[in-house]
Design an enzyme around this catalytic site. Structure first.
Site, PDB file in Angstrom:
ATOM      1  N   HIS A   1     -10.069  -5.368  -4.021  1.00  0.00           N
ATOM      2  CA  HIS A   1      -8.790  -5.605  -3.350  1.00  0.00           C
ATOM      3  C   HIS A   1      -9.004  -5.853  -1.875  1.00  0.00           C
ATOM      4  CE1 HIS A   1      -9.578  -1.277  -3.161  1.00  0.00           C
ATOM      5  NE2 HIS A   1      -8.921  -1.273  -2.011  1.00  0.00           N
TER       6      HIS A   1
ATOM      7  N   ASP B   1       0.853  -1.190   0.000  1.00  0.00           N
ATOM      8  CA  ASP B   1       0.000   0.000   0.000  1.00  0.00           C
ATOM      9  C   ASP B   1       0.891   1.244   0.000  1.00  0.00           C
ATOM     10  OD1 ASP B   1      -3.228   0.528   0.905  1.00  0.00           O
ATOM     11  OD2 ASP B   1      -1.818   2.199   1.029  1.00  0.00           O
TER      12      ASP B   1
ATOM     13  N   ASN C   1     -12.942  -3.064   1.684  1.00  0.00           N
ATOM     14  CA  ASN C   1     -13.908  -1.971   1.584  1.00  0.00           C
ATOM     15  C   ASN C   1     -14.762  -2.202   0.338  1.00  0.00           C
ATOM     16  OD1 ASN C   1     -13.153  -0.390   3.859  1.00  0.00           O
ATOM     17  ND2 ASN C   1     -11.352   0.323   2.749  1.00  0.00           N
TER      18      ASN C   1
ATOM     19  N   GLN D   1     -14.795   3.180  -0.409  1.00  0.00           N
ATOM     20  CA  GLN D   1     -13.925   2.397  -1.305  1.00  0.00           C
ATOM     21  C   GLN D   1     -13.381   3.352  -2.367  1.00  0.00           C
ATOM     22  OE1 GLN D   1     -15.744  -0.865  -3.520  1.00  0.00           O
ATOM     23  NE2 GLN D   1     -13.883  -1.183  -4.715  1.00  0.00           N
TER      24      GLN D   1
ATOM     25  N   HIS E   1      -7.224  -5.644   1.893  1.00  0.00           N
ATOM     26  CA  HIS E   1      -6.128  -5.102   2.704  1.00  0.00           C
ATOM     27  C   HIS E   1      -5.654  -6.185   3.669  1.00  0.00           C
ATOM     28  CE1 HIS E   1      -6.927  -0.698   1.881  1.00  0.00           C
ATOM     29  NE2 HIS E   1      -8.073  -1.241   1.475  1.00  0.00           N
TER      30      HIS E   1
HETATM   31  P1  AMP Z   1      -9.812   1.445  -0.518  1.00  0.00           P
HETATM   32  O1  AMP Z   1     -10.376   2.546   0.298  1.00  0.00           O
HETATM   33  O2  AMP Z   1     -10.077   0.085   0.084  1.00  0.00           O
HETATM   34  O3  AMP Z   1     -10.224   1.528  -1.969  1.00  0.00           O
HETATM   35  O4  AMP Z   1      -8.252   1.593  -0.419  1.00  0.00           O
HETATM   36  C1  AMP Z   1      -7.416   1.934  -1.470  1.00  0.00           C
HETATM   37  C2  AMP Z   1      -6.016   1.771  -0.967  1.00  0.00           C
HETATM   38  O5  AMP Z   1      -5.140   1.837  -2.068  1.00  0.00           O
HETATM   39  C3  AMP Z   1      -5.573   2.837   0.029  1.00  0.00           C
HETATM   40  O6  AMP Z   1      -5.098   2.225   1.218  1.00  0.00           O
HETATM   41  C4  AMP Z   1      -4.449   3.574  -0.707  1.00  0.00           C
HETATM   42  O7  AMP Z   1      -3.407   3.981   0.159  1.00  0.00           O
HETATM   43  C5  AMP Z   1      -3.985   2.533  -1.708  1.00  0.00           C
HETATM   44  N1  AMP Z   1      -3.396   3.066  -2.933  1.00  0.00           N
HETATM   45  C6  AMP Z   1      -3.875   4.087  -3.689  1.00  0.00           C
HETATM   46  N2  AMP Z   1      -3.095   4.273  -4.766  1.00  0.00           N
HETATM   47  C7  AMP Z   1      -2.099   3.340  -4.692  1.00  0.00           C
HETATM   48  C8  AMP Z   1      -0.969   3.024  -5.491  1.00  0.00           C
HETATM   49  N3  AMP Z   1      -0.701   3.715  -6.609  1.00  0.00           N
HETATM   50  N4  AMP Z   1      -0.166   2.018  -5.106  1.00  0.00           N
HETATM   51  C9  AMP Z   1      -0.422   1.334  -3.966  1.00  0.00           C
HETATM   52  N5  AMP Z   1      -1.473   1.579  -3.172  1.00  0.00           N
HETATM   53  C10 AMP Z   1      -2.302   2.574  -3.525  1.00  0.00           C
END
Ligand code: AMP
Ligand code: ZN
Length: 112
Positions: A98, A29, A85, A92, A100
């Site tokens: 995805h 992340d 999420n 989300q 976590h």
């Molecule tokens: P969500 O709220 O479950 O959609 O979480 C998206 C997650 O993706 C967050 O924890 C972000 O920090 C992570 N994220 C966003 N852009 C990137 C990226 N380019 N590479 C890795 N993680 C990312």
């Protein structure tokens, strides 16, 4: 449609890919909320859990097993959290399914 996770998995955008197989990839992340914070991402694009059905449900099991294996590989098998999420109401951010995987805080104090 452009999707940031599809682009990372296709190496069109940078990302720290720590594991990859036929079905999924695991990346770090970019903004970790735990000492170990990985994202388990199916290679096939699904917007969210809401996009899964009987035919594609096995991807959920594969993601769960990948989380277990990654927890072992990262040495956090004694305690970790798994979160998916799903939907705008819980924020989300990235509309590509995805999971976590978070851990590495160390042992919580024992409470009676
Ligand atoms: P969500 O709220 O479950 O959609 O979480 C998206 C997650 O993706 C967050 O924890 C972000 O920090 C992570 N994220 C966003 N852009 C990137 C990226 N380019 N590479 C890795 N993680 C990312
Ligand atoms: Zn995608």
């Amino acid at each position: 449609m452009t999707c940031i996770f599809c682009q990372i998995l296709a190496r069109e955008l940078p990302g720290e890919i720590v594991y990859e197989d036929e079905f999924l990839a695991v990346i770090k992340d970019i903004s970790p909320e735990a000492p170990v914070h990985l994202l388990i991402i199916p290679k096939r694009h699904f917007d969210s859990v809401n996009s899964l059905d009987e035919e594609t449900s096995q991807i959920g099991g594969k993601m769960l097993l990948a989380a277990k294996k990654m927890a072992e590989a990262q040495g956090i098998q004694s305690g970790y959290k798994i979160l998916i999420n799903t939907g705008r109401d819980v924020g989300q951010d990235i509309r590509h399914l995805h999971m976590h995987l978070m851990g590495g805080w160390g042992r919580k104090p024992f409470r009676r």
